[in-house]
Motif scaffolding. Structure first.
Motif, PDB file in Angstrom:
ATOM      1  N   VAL A 160      -4.599   3.401  -6.847  1.00  0.00           N
ATOM      2  CA  VAL A 160      -4.634   4.547  -5.943  1.00  0.00           C
ATOM      3  C   VAL A 160      -4.811   5.789  -6.803  1.00  0.00           C
ATOM      4  CG1 VAL A 160      -3.274   6.003  -4.386  1.00  0.00           C
ATOM      5  CG2 VAL A 160      -3.210   3.532  -4.119  1.00  0.00           C
ATOM      6  N   GLY A 215      -1.115  11.624   1.288  1.00  0.00           N
ATOM      7  CA  GLY A 215      -1.091  10.170   1.239  1.00  0.00           C
ATOM      8  C   GLY A 215      -2.031   9.478   2.202  1.00  0.00           C
ATOM      9  N   ILE A 228      -5.351   7.846   3.333  1.00  0.00           N
ATOM     10  CA  ILE A 228      -6.474   7.236   2.621  1.00  0.00           C
ATOM     11  C   ILE A 228      -7.775   7.874   3.104  1.00  0.00           C
ATOM     12  CG2 ILE A 228      -7.773   5.106   2.236  1.00  0.00           C
ATOM     13  CD1 ILE A 228      -5.137   3.596   2.308  1.00  0.00           C
ATOM     14  N   CYS A 245      -4.801   9.999  -6.328  1.00  0.00           N
ATOM     15  CA  CYS A 245      -4.412  11.050  -5.398  1.00  0.00           C
ATOM     16  C   CYS A 245      -4.765  12.410  -5.974  1.00  0.00           C
ATOM     17  CB  CYS A 245      -2.908  10.964  -5.147  1.00  0.00           C
ATOM     18  SG  CYS A 245      -2.265  12.305  -4.141  1.00  0.00           S
ATOM     19  N   VAL A 275       0.796   4.076  -2.862  1.00  0.00           N
ATOM     20  CA  VAL A 275       0.455   5.448  -2.482  1.00  0.00           C
ATOM     21  C   VAL A 275       1.615   6.382  -2.809  1.00  0.00           C
ATOM     22  CG1 VAL A 275      -0.004   6.979  -0.515  1.00  0.00           C
ATOM     23  CG2 VAL A 275      -1.241   4.812  -0.718  1.00  0.00           C
ATOM     24  N   LYS A 316       0.840  -1.191   0.000  1.00  0.00           N
ATOM     25  CA  LYS A 316       0.000   0.000   0.000  1.00  0.00           C
ATOM     26  C   LYS A 316       0.878   1.244   0.000  1.00  0.00           C
ATOM     27  CE  LYS A 316      -2.105   1.160   3.747  1.00  0.00           C
ATOM     28  NZ  LYS A 316      -3.003   1.140   4.891  1.00  0.00           N
ATOM     29  N   ASN A 317       1.892   1.257   0.850  1.00  0.00           N
ATOM     30  CA  ASN A 317       2.769   2.415   0.930  1.00  0.00           C
ATOM     31  C   ASN A 317       3.467   2.674  -0.394  1.00  0.00           C
ATOM     32  OD1 ASN A 317       2.045   2.804   3.582  1.00  0.00           O
ATOM     33  ND2 ASN A 317       3.806   1.714   4.405  1.00  0.00           N
ATOM     34  N   VAL A 364      -6.657   8.832  -2.000  1.00  0.00           N
ATOM     35  CA  VAL A 364      -5.817   9.462  -0.983  1.00  0.00           C
ATOM     36  C   VAL A 364      -5.737  10.962  -1.217  1.00  0.00           C
ATOM     37  CG1 VAL A 364      -4.461   7.333  -0.700  1.00  0.00           C
ATOM     38  CG2 VAL A 364      -3.620   9.145  -2.212  1.00  0.00           C
ATOM     39  N   HIS A 409      -8.175   2.924  -3.903  1.00  0.00           N
ATOM     40  CA  HIS A 409      -7.936   3.739  -2.715  1.00  0.00           C
ATOM     41  C   HIS A 409      -7.824   5.198  -3.150  1.00  0.00           C
ATOM     42  CE1 HIS A 409      -7.069  -0.066  -0.750  1.00  0.00           C
ATOM     43  NE2 HIS A 409      -6.275  -0.332  -1.766  1.00  0.00           N
TER      44      HIS A 409
END
Length: 138
Positions: free
Chosen positions: A77, A113, A115, A79, A10, A6-7, A109, A107
């Motif tokens: 993801v 970062g 969520i 963003c 992101v 996930k990190n 974000v 996800h």
């Protein structure tokens, strides 16, 4: 999604967001996709003076994935900036459906970062029309 994965996803979306070309709206968006083989692909929004000709971050990431030989998105993801979630537009939801199953997690974000929300593709695009409707893939 496991924390290290996930990190990484992101972080990729945050980094590519910084390269967005948004001189008209100043609304920068980054997207990162993980394929079934674990590879990551990113894209950012690219605006155009002829507004409808811009490219969404998700579409850019999908193009990068396809050009690298990818065919199956397992997680994404997106963003954006600000405090409100920046979910994929309708067109990008359909583009994601072309390469992702209805159960794929997306996800959303913020620029730091964090969520803001996680949705499955079927939650964002219920009763979707995809490749399986035309006798291809799943």
């Amino acid at each position: 999604m496991e924390a290290p994965e996930k990190n990484e996803l992101v972080a990729a979306a945050l980094a590519v967001r910084q390269r967005a070309y948004a001189p008209y709206s100043s609304f920068m968006v980054g997207a990162a996709l993980r394929c079934e083989d674990g590879s990551l692909h990113v894209g950012c929004n690219v605006e155009n003076a002829a507004y409808p000709e811009g490219i969404c971050a998700e579409a850019g990431a999908i193009a990068a994935m396809v050009s690298a030989g990818g065919t199956c998105i397992v997680e994404a993801v997106v963003c954006g900036g600000g405090s409100a979630p920046c979910t994929p537009c309708g067109g990008c939801r359909q583009k994601l459906r072309e390469f992702g199953a209805p159960t794929m997690r997306i996800h959303i974000v913020n620029a730091e970062g964090a969520i803001l929300l996680t949705r499955t593709l079927s939650e964002l695009l219920p009763d979707s029309f995809g490749p399986s409707n035309l006798g291809h893939g799943g």
